[in-house]
Write a protein that holds these residues in place. Structure first.
Motif, short mmCIF file in Angstrom:
data_model
loop_
_atom_site.label_atom_id
_atom_site.label_comp_id
_atom_site.label_asym_id
_atom_site.label_seq_id
_atom_site.Cartn_x
_atom_site.Cartn_y
_atom_site.Cartn_z
N ILE A 82 90.44 71.13 44.35
CA ILE A 82 90.27 70.60 42.98
C ILE A 82 89.15 69.55 42.97
CG2 ILE A 82 91.40 69.39 41.08
CD1 ILE A 82 92.49 72.19 41.38
N PRO A 83 89.10 68.61 43.96
CA PRO A 83 87.97 67.65 43.93
C PRO A 83 86.60 68.34 44.01
CG PRO A 83 89.68 66.85 45.39
CD PRO A 83 90.09 68.24 44.98
N ASP A 84 86.55 69.50 44.71
CA ASP A 84 85.26 70.25 44.74
C ASP A 84 84.82 70.62 43.32
OD1 ASP A 84 85.09 70.38 47.49
OD2 ASP A 84 86.07 72.34 47.64
N LEU A 85 85.80 70.94 42.48
CA LEU A 85 85.48 71.45 41.14
C LEU A 85 85.21 70.34 40.12
CD1 LEU A 85 88.23 74.26 40.86
CD2 LEU A 85 85.87 74.50 41.65
N GLU A 86 85.75 69.16 40.43
CA GLU A 86 85.77 68.13 39.39
C GLU A 86 84.40 67.65 38.92
OE1 GLU A 86 90.20 66.20 39.87
OE2 GLU A 86 88.55 65.36 41.04
N ASN A 87 83.41 67.74 39.79
CA ASN A 87 82.09 67.22 39.36
C ASN A 87 81.05 68.30 39.14
OD1 ASN A 87 82.67 64.43 39.24
ND2 ASN A 87 82.86 64.47 41.47
N GLY A 99 82.41 69.81 29.72
CA GLY A 99 82.67 70.01 31.14
C GLY A 99 84.15 70.12 31.49
N PRO A 100 85.02 69.23 30.99
CA PRO A 100 86.45 69.33 31.34
C PRO A 100 87.09 70.65 30.87
CG PRO A 100 85.94 67.14 30.53
CD PRO A 100 84.70 67.96 30.31
#
Ligand code: SF4
Length: 294
Positions: A82-87, A99-100
Motif C-alpha cells: 500500500i505505501p508503494d501505491l500511496e504516492n 489522486g486518492p
C-alpha cells in the motif's frame, strides 16, 4: 424505414471506416499498447473509468494515470505494498477525479489480483453454473456485484463521490456508459478495437455503452424511444441492435459512436451535411422534415 433497412447502412459505415485510425483516437488505443492480457485487463479498467469528458483531454489523463504503473501494471499492482501505491498520483487531477480516487481503484485491483487472480474471476464469483454468461439480465446482476465488490476493496474507509463516479453500479439505474465500455472491450473480439480477453461472457450478454451523443442518434434512427439516457435506454437500444445480430448486438456500437464522434450531425436538418450522411435514409429528422433535435 424498418430496422432491417438500417442494418445495411450501419454495416456500410463499419466497412468504410478506418478502424485503426479510430482506435488511435480512442481510449482503447492506450490499452492495446500492452502485450499481456493481464496488463490489458488492468489498463482497460483504468482507461474506461477515466473515459469521460472531451476526447482530446481524456487520453492524456489516462496516460497520466497509467504511466506510474509501469509497463506491467498487473504484476506491479499484484506485488505492490500500500505505501508503494500511496504516492503514485500526488497531483493527479482530471475533472472530478483526484489522486486518492485512483489510489482507491489501484487498491481494489491489487486486492483482486492477489485474491482472485484477475477481474474476470471476480466478476464470475458466486455464479451458479460454469456455462458462459449469455443473458443480459444475468450479466447485469453479475456486473452490479462486481462493482460493489471492487468498491468495497478501496483504500479509504469512507466511500467518496470521486471514487463512486469511477465505478458506477448498474443497479442504481444509470446508463453506466464507462462500465459497459469496459465490458465491451474485454468481452468482444479480439479485433482491431476490442480485446476479447474474457472467455466466460458471450457478446450477446453485454449492454450498449450509451451516452448523450449516441442516444440522440439512436432516437433519430428509431432505436430508442426513451427521453432519458439511463439504464433502461441502454437496454432498449441493445435489444433493438440484437434484432440485427443477436449473438453480437454491440457490433453496431462502433458505427453509432463513429457518427457521434465525427461531429457530422448538428441535430437538425443541414443542407450541407445531411445529404451525404450515411444514415440519412433512416433518419427520422429528415423523414419528418423536422428542423429541431429530438
Ligand atoms: S441525416 Fe442529418 S440530422 Fe440525420 S443523423 Fe445524419 S447528419 Fe444528423
Amino acid at each position: 424505414m424498418s430496422l432491417k433497412t438500417l442494418k445495411p447502412l450501419l454495416e456500410k459505415i463499419i466497412e468504410h471506416c478506418s478502424h485503426l485510425e479510430r482506435r488511435d483516437n480512442d481510449p482503447v488505443g492506450l490499452v492495446h499498447a500492452y502485450d499481456e492480457d493481464a496488463d490489458r485487463e488492468v489498463a482497460a479498467l483504468f482507461s474506461s473509468c477515466l473515459a469521460y469528458g472531451r476526447v482530446e483531454l481524456l487520453r492524456p489523463a489516462i496516460r497520466r494515470a497509467l504511466t506510474p504503473l509501469g509497463a506491467r501494471p498487473a504484476e506491479f499492482l499484484r506485488t505492490a505494498t500500500i505505501p508503494d501505491l500511496e504516492n503514485l498520483w500526488p497531483d493527479f487531477t482530471y475533472r472530478m477525479t483526484r489522486g486518492p480516487d485512483l489510489l482507491d481503484l489501484a487498491c481494489a485491483l491489487r486486492s483482486t489480483l492477489q485474491n482472485e487472480g484477475n477481474l474476470q474471476a471476480l466478476y464470475l464469483q458466486g455464479k451458479d453454473s460454469a456455462e458462459p454468461v449469455a443473458q443480459r439480465d444475468e450479466h447485469l446482476r453479475l456486473a452490479s456485484r462486481f462493482v460493489r465488490r471492487l468498491r468495497s476493496r478501496r483504500s479509504r474507509s469512507k466511500m467518496v463521490r470521486g471514487f463512486r463516479y469511477l465505478l458506477p453500479d448498474p443497479a442504481d439505474g444509470s446508463a453506466c456508459k464507462r462500465l459497459h465500455l469496459f465490458f465491451r472491450w474485454v468481452v468482444r473480439g479480439p479485433d482491431i478495437i476490442d480485446l476479447g480477453i474474457w472467455d466466460k461472457v458471450n457478446p450477446s450478454a453485454i449492454i450498449m455503452p450509451l451516452d448523450t451523443h449516441t442516444s440522440r442518434l439512436c432516437r433519430y434512427l428509431g432505436l430508442l424511444q426513451r427521453k432519458s439516457v439511463d439504464g433502461k435506454a441502454a437496454r432498449q437500444v441493445t435489444q433493438q441492435l440484437a434484432s440485427f445480430e443477436s449473438a453480437d448486438p454491440l457490433r453496431y456500437d462502433f458505427a453509432l459512436c463513429h457518427l457521434g464522434i465525427s461531429g457530422r450531425c448538428i441535430h437538425r436538418y443541414c443542407a450541407e451535411r445531411c445529404p451525404d450522411c450515411p444514415i440519412q435514409p433512416a433518419c427520422i429528422l429528415i423523414a419528418d422534415g423536422s428542423s429541431t433535435g429530438v
